[in-house]
Design an enzyme around this catalytic site. Structure first.
Site, short mmCIF file in Angstrom:
data_model
loop_
_atom_site.label_atom_id
_atom_site.label_comp_id
_atom_site.label_asym_id
_atom_site.label_seq_id
_atom_site.Cartn_x
_atom_site.Cartn_y
_atom_site.Cartn_z
N LYS A 23 0.83 -1.20 0.00
CA LYS A 23 0.00 0.00 0.00
C LYS A 23 0.87 1.26 0.00
O LYS A 23 0.63 2.20 -0.78
CB LYS A 23 -0.90 -0.02 1.24
CG LYS A 23 -2.15 0.79 1.12
CD LYS A 23 -3.03 0.63 2.37
CE LYS A 23 -3.81 -0.67 2.36
NZ LYS A 23 -4.46 -0.95 3.64
N ARG A 93 -3.10 3.06 8.55
CA ARG A 93 -3.45 1.87 7.76
C ARG A 93 -2.29 0.88 7.78
O ARG A 93 -1.13 1.26 7.63
CB ARG A 93 -3.70 2.26 6.29
CG ARG A 93 -4.37 3.60 6.13
CD ARG A 93 -4.32 4.12 4.70
NE ARG A 93 -5.12 3.35 3.77
CZ ARG A 93 -5.15 3.58 2.46
NH1 ARG A 93 -4.38 4.53 1.92
NH2 ARG A 93 -5.91 2.85 1.68
N GLY A 102 -6.89 -9.98 7.34
CA GLY A 102 -6.60 -10.40 8.70
C GLY A 102 -5.73 -9.45 9.47
O GLY A 102 -5.52 -9.59 10.66
N MET A 104 -4.74 -5.45 10.79
CA MET A 104 -5.56 -4.50 11.54
C MET A 104 -6.43 -3.64 10.63
O MET A 104 -6.02 -3.22 9.56
CB MET A 104 -4.66 -3.61 12.37
CG MET A 104 -5.44 -2.84 13.41
SD MET A 104 -4.45 -1.61 14.26
CE MET A 104 -4.62 -0.23 13.14
N ARG A 337 -3.32 -1.16 -6.58
CA ARG A 337 -2.52 -2.39 -6.56
C ARG A 337 -2.99 -3.28 -7.70
O ARG A 337 -4.09 -3.10 -8.23
CB ARG A 337 -2.69 -3.12 -5.22
CG ARG A 337 -4.10 -3.56 -4.97
CD ARG A 337 -4.19 -4.46 -3.74
NE ARG A 337 -5.57 -4.74 -3.44
CZ ARG A 337 -6.09 -4.77 -2.22
NH1 ARG A 337 -5.34 -4.52 -1.18
NH2 ARG A 337 -7.36 -5.05 -2.03
N HIS A 453 -6.20 -38.64 3.39
CA HIS A 453 -6.40 -39.57 2.29
C HIS A 453 -7.48 -39.07 1.34
O HIS A 453 -7.30 -39.03 0.13
CB HIS A 453 -6.78 -40.95 2.84
CG HIS A 453 -7.04 -41.95 1.79
ND1 HIS A 453 -8.30 -42.18 1.30
CD2 HIS A 453 -6.20 -42.72 1.07
CE1 HIS A 453 -8.22 -43.07 0.34
NE2 HIS A 453 -6.95 -43.43 0.19
N SER A 770 12.61 -43.13 -14.06
CA SER A 770 11.46 -42.31 -13.67
C SER A 770 11.49 -42.25 -12.15
O SER A 770 11.43 -43.28 -11.48
CB SER A 770 10.17 -42.95 -14.17
OG SER A 770 9.08 -42.17 -13.73
N CYS A 838 7.39 -39.24 -11.90
CA CYS A 838 5.97 -39.54 -11.87
C CYS A 838 5.57 -39.45 -10.41
O CYS A 838 6.39 -39.57 -9.53
CB CYS A 838 5.68 -40.91 -12.45
SG CYS A 838 6.60 -42.23 -11.69
N TYR A 858 11.14 -34.74 -18.39
CA TYR A 858 9.69 -34.56 -18.35
C TYR A 858 9.15 -34.74 -16.93
O TYR A 858 9.83 -35.28 -16.07
CB TYR A 858 8.99 -35.56 -19.29
CG TYR A 858 9.10 -37.00 -18.86
CD1 TYR A 858 8.15 -37.55 -18.02
CD2 TYR A 858 10.17 -37.80 -19.28
CE1 TYR A 858 8.25 -38.87 -17.60
CE2 TYR A 858 10.27 -39.12 -18.86
CZ TYR A 858 9.31 -39.64 -18.02
OH TYR A 858 9.42 -40.94 -17.59
P1 ADP Z 1 -7.86 -2.16 3.41
O1 ADP Z 1 -6.51 -2.73 3.24
O2 ADP Z 1 -8.74 -2.94 4.32
O3 ADP Z 1 -8.49 -1.79 2.10
P2 ADP Z 1 -7.44 0.66 3.70
O4 ADP Z 1 -6.53 1.36 4.63
O5 ADP Z 1 -7.05 0.69 2.29
O6 ADP Z 1 -7.63 -0.80 4.24
O7 ADP Z 1 -8.84 1.30 3.74
C1 ADP Z 1 -9.93 1.29 4.58
C2 ADP Z 1 -10.87 2.35 4.05
O8 ADP Z 1 -10.47 3.61 4.55
C3 ADP Z 1 -10.81 2.48 2.53
O9 ADP Z 1 -12.11 2.60 2.03
C4 ADP Z 1 -10.03 3.73 2.28
O10 ADP Z 1 -10.46 4.37 1.13
C5 ADP Z 1 -10.32 4.55 3.52
N1 ADP Z 1 -9.21 5.44 3.83
C6 ADP Z 1 -7.95 5.11 4.16
N2 ADP Z 1 -7.18 6.20 4.32
C7 ADP Z 1 -7.98 7.26 4.09
C8 ADP Z 1 -7.75 8.67 4.10
N3 ADP Z 1 -6.56 9.18 4.34
N4 ADP Z 1 -8.79 9.47 3.82
C9 ADP Z 1 -10.01 8.95 3.55
N5 ADP Z 1 -10.28 7.63 3.54
C10 ADP Z 1 -9.28 6.80 3.80
MG MG Z 2 -7.83 -0.67 0.83
#
Ligand code: ADP
Ligand code: MG
Ligand code: MG
Length: 880
Positions: A23, A93, A102, A104, A337, A453, A770, A838, A858
């Site tokens: 990210k 984030r 999974g 945060m 991404r 199995h 083989s 094999c 192979y």
């Molecule tokens: P995830 O990996 O679960 O997508 P994100 O951090 O990308 O987590 O995003 C969670 C939500 O918060 C997303 O919808 C993202 O657009 C929003 N978000 C994250 N950072 C900002 C920010 N700086 N301003 C506004 N919205 C945000």
């Molecule tokens: Mg996101």
């Protein structure tokens, strides 16, 4: 100077994924390109890793580096975190190197507090907005960072709505929200016993620490294990200025893909919500609108978004998954991404990008994940269903199965043979259930894992399987199954999704597998690139035909055991075993020969023009005889009831033979060519059946197969010289009798470490090797597969004693080295020695990469894995 843990977003770029996370690197790259993204900084993955390795203690100067980073950030924006005047609000984030569910949840609006809320209201000209941000922040921060239980907040919110007589959150006024914030703060402080902080800078530090901790939470551990992601990668933390999609009717937030991630089609794919913050789109509280409608609502931002989508896709040369927010008409990108996609979409997109001149064929192949292609080779559940699963087990073998429940293999087999769709439900399966498994649409087990199995067999046959659904209760006697509080009786229809582990208590619609044009096209590119051949393991006409259809270039392993096991042959086979003289034995074999010849003719017809490796009989003889205890009981019964002396004598003789052939450890007993050394009539008969079949097919079809006769489980040079002699004499005799000529080769299966160590001796008498890597894994590691997989192996893998199950992916350091030695020593005395593998490893992409490296000619795998092996071999040749 100490390590740099903080990067301003403007300091990064796409190449810095390893330290900034996916990210962070994506946002930095967008900023570099001049795409509008909010400013901020990233805490590196290294800071997370060091913290983890130091019992949760931060590196000494991390806190001061964050403070410095924050200061620069405040200067650039002209705002201050916690400042009364122009307050800075940020999101925190998580962002690992590979995107990972999974981790945060994101914290939004950090920086809002009693000191700043009024300034935010004034700036927005909207008091309600400010208080709404504030209450959302306390709830998110309290839950995610401080671990306050969410229902405390939910209850307070519900109570407030009830008190005000409103239904929706959006109906609460600024004043209501102000009261709610006061309530939330009280709740938080009480829950934390007074340690609740209201200082935004302290909150920021705690949020960063919470992200680090989330890397080690059990959810994340499980996900990493399942996807082979190393724990040492760590996660980065992205701190970014907030932009607001909830500032009114000219603000919005949304998610979009530059192409359709399920089909790969070009076209607009995305959703948005007006007047909303990020999480509203995903949370499903309000139903988002299709992106195309944004043209009407926010035309300028819409066209800028479309241009940005194109620009980012062109830049990354791949389909992008994007998040955006529009604040007062201005577009900001929050994430980009390479989008996750189905196998069908992956092929379509790769193929289209080649046509568009964006990437070349090699790059297209690089983008295909071979193991994902499994999806395409099985019927799938129509994705437009609305059913919810009644239970979830392990996704043990992909694909979907709909059928009525049966509880034993015999019923499954008899109903299945009649063409009825059944799902075999067992506590676990054993080799005795094979006939039922073969006839069932799918298998559901309560016990056993991905390597059980049932799972292994199901994958081998391309049957969907959900294993280890531990909460279901099966009563095979009463013939019922309890899932949750519902009881299902035999004959009720259920649906399994072996790709997700879901079980549905009803029949869902299935759609056929999609080996479509894109697949055909891209797989031929793979064929152009790869240098290893791809063959299949097949023992009968149907499997051989399937294998050929899926692109197999021959059969690498045709087992002959079942040709002895079939019910119509057992009497003759037993006669052979019980024979007292070689002549009697030869006479019994004479009866089996035409049946075997018939089997071979089927396979050879399906594979004409291609090579077929036939392995001579492998298992120990007692497998053809009744179980010792059963036989003893039978004799006893006959004695008691005074059966006629002749049949009693026959049964006694059988019992004596069973006792004589009983082995304490059959896996290490009279197996493979050891059996043929004791009973040379067997390889003699088999060689004759093979040659007669090959000639018959030649006669009938005008062409036949490349005959390759394989001697199993050789460990000594004398074994191969003897066996080769027997086979050659039989073949030459048959050819002479028929007055025909036929090219054939004789080789051996390498399944014992000794065979690899003396490969230079063995190779003098073999045209090919083989590697039977399943047995070679058992004999090299000294473990029996069944015992290991039902016992310690899953613990080993879970606890990290072993990184992976060596039967699924080859143990490169051990078994792999034995293979390497075998190849090198073998070719040292026989330069032309053809080497292949094999066994299940032949269809495993990681193992295939290794086999390329040791120079195998192979790989051979189950028919359904042939397409995967073709791609994997191409990637291996490309040095991926
Ligand atoms: P995830 O990996 O679960 O997508 P994100 O951090 O990308 O987590 O995003 C969670 C939500 O918060 C997303 O919808 C993202 O657009 C929003 N978000 C994250 N950072 C900002 C920010 N700086 N301003 C506004 N919205 C945000
Ligand atoms: Mg996101
Ligand atoms: Mg073997």
């Amino acid at each position: 100077m100490s390590e740099k843990y903080i990067y301003d977003i403007s300091e990064g770029d796409a190449s810095m994924k390893a330290i900034l996370g996916g990210k962070g690197a994506g946002v930095a790259e967008m900023m570099r390109l001049g795409v509008p993204v909010p400013d901020g900084f990233t805490v590196t993955t290294a800071a997370c890793v060091e913290t983890m390795n130091n019992d949760g203690q931060w590196p000494a100067d991390l806190k001061s580096q964050i403070a410095d980073g924050l200061k620069r950030f405040e200067k650039r924006t002209g705002r201050v975190l916690g400042g009364k005047d122009k307050p800075l609000l940020v999101s925190v984030r998580s962002g690992a190197v590979v995107s990972m569910p999974g981790m945060m949840d994101t914290i939004l609006n950090l920086g809002i507090s009693d000191d700043t809320v009024d300034a935010i209201a004034a700036e927005a000209g909207n008091e309600r907005f400010a208080w709404d941000c504030y209450r959302r922040f306390i709830q998110m921060y309290g839950e995610v960072v401080e671990g306050v239980s969410s229902h405390l907040y939910e209850d307070a919110l519900t109570a407030m709505k009830a008190a005000k007589g409103v239904e929706q959150d959006t109906d609460l006024s600024a004043e209501d929200l102000r009261q709610l914030v006061a309530e939330f703060k009280k709740i938080s402080d009480e829950a934390l016993g007074g340690s609740w902080t209201t200082d935004p800078v302290e909150q920021l530090n705690r949020a960063v620490d919470a992200v680090f901790r989330s890397w080690g939470n059990p959810r994340a551990e499980v996900y990493r294990k399942a996807n082979n992601i190393s724990r040492d990668l760590g996660t980065a933390v992205n701190v970014m200025q907030m932009v607001f999609g909830n500032r009114g009717e000219t603000s919005a937030t949304g998610v979009c893909f530059t192409r359709n991630p399920s089909t790969g089609d070009k076209g607009l794919y995305g959703e948005f919500l007006v007047n909303a913050q990020g999480e509203d789109v995903v949370a499903g509280i309000r139903t988002p609108r299709h992106l195309s409608e944004m043209e009407q609502v926010l035309p300028e931002a819409y066209h800028e978004l479309l241009a940005t989508m194109k620009r980012l896709e062109d830049h990354y040369k791949d389909m992008q998954d994007l998040e955006f927010t529009i604040e007062n008409g201005k577009l900001y990108m929050l994430q980009t991404r390479n989008g996750k996609r189905t196998a069908a979409a992956a092929l379509k997109i790769a193929s289209d990008l080649v046509d568009e001149g964006v990437i070349d064929k090699t790059e297209a192949l690089r983008r295909i994940e071979p193991s994902q292609l499994d999806q395409l080779l099985h019927p799938a559940i129509d994705p437009n269903h609305s059913a919810s699963p009644v239970v979830k087990g392990l996704p043990a073998s992909p694909g979907a199965a709909v059928g009525s429940i049966v509880f034993d293999a015999d019923t499954a087999a008899s109903l299945g043979e009649r063409g009825e769709a059944v799902v075999l439900v067992r506590y676990e399966t054993t080799p005795d259930d094979i006939h039922g498994v073969l006839q069932a649409q799918g298998i559901l087990t309560a016990h056993g894992g991905m390597t059980s199995h049932a799972a292994v067999v199901a994958r081998g046959f391309g049957k969907p399987c959900v294993a280890g659904a531990t909460t279901i209760k099966i009563d095979p006697v009463a013939k019922n199954l309890v899932i949750g509080d519902r009881t299902y009786t035999e004959g009720e229809v259920i649906t399994l999704n072996g790709s997700t582990g879901e079980v549905f208590g009803e029949a869902l619609e299935l759609i056929p597998p999609r080996i479509n044009e894109d697949f055909q096209r891209v797989v031929t590119w793979a064929d152009e690139v790869r240098t290893m051949g791809v063959r299949a393991n097949a023992d009968n006409f149907d499997d051989a035909s399937k294998a050929r259809e899926l692109g197999a270039e021959g059969i690498g392993l045709c087992r002959t055991e079942h040709m002895f096991m079939a019910a119509d042959r057992l009497p003759a086979v037993r006669e052979m075993i019980l024979a007292e003289t070689p002549e009697q034995r030869a006479a019994a074999l004479e009866k089996i020969l035409p049946m075997q010849q018939n089997d071979f003719e089927g396979i050879f017809t399906a594979m004409k023009g291609l090579p077929v490796t036939v392995r001579l009989l492998d298992p120990p003889l007692h497998e053809f005889l009744p179980n010792q205890l059963d036989q003893a009981l039978k004799v006893q019964q006959m004695e008691l009831t005074g059966a006629d002396p002749q049949s009693l004598a026959a049964e006694r003789q059988t019992l004596a033979q069973v006792k004589k052939l009983h082995e304490l450890n059959p896996m290490l007993g009279t197996r493979g060519c050891r059996l043929a050394m004791l009973y040379p009539e067997i390889p003699d008969m088999q060689a004759r059946a093979i040659i007669r079949a090959a000639l018959a097919v030649l006669e009938r079809e005008g062409e036949t197969v490349g005959v390759e006769i394989m001697i199993p489980l050789v460990g000594l040079e004398t074994e191969i010289t003897t066996q080769r002699g027997i086979v050659e004499r039989a073949v030459e005799d048959e050819l002479a009798k028929a007055g025909k000529h036929l090219d054939y080769t004789v080789g051996t299966m390498i399944e014992l470490p000794r065979a690899a160590l003396v490969a230079n001796e063995i190779a003098k008498h073999a045209d090919f090797f083989s590697f039977g890597t399943n047995d070679l894994t058992q004999t090299t590691l000294g473990i029996s597969r069944d015992d290991a997989e039902n016992g310690f192996l899953s613990h080993y893998v879970m606890d990290g004693v072993m990184e992976r199950n060596p039967f699924e992916s080859i143990d490169i350091d051990g078994v792999g080295q034995v293979v390497r030695i075998g190849v090198e020593k073998g070719r040292s005395t026989n330069e032309a020695l053809k080497c292949g593998v094999c066994g299940e490893h032949g269809g495993d992409p990681d193992s295939i990469e290794f086999f390329q490296a040791v120079g195998l000619n192979y790989v051979s795998c189950s028919p359904f894995r042939v397409p995967i092996a073709r791609f994997a071999a191409a990637k291996a040749a490309m040095g991926e």
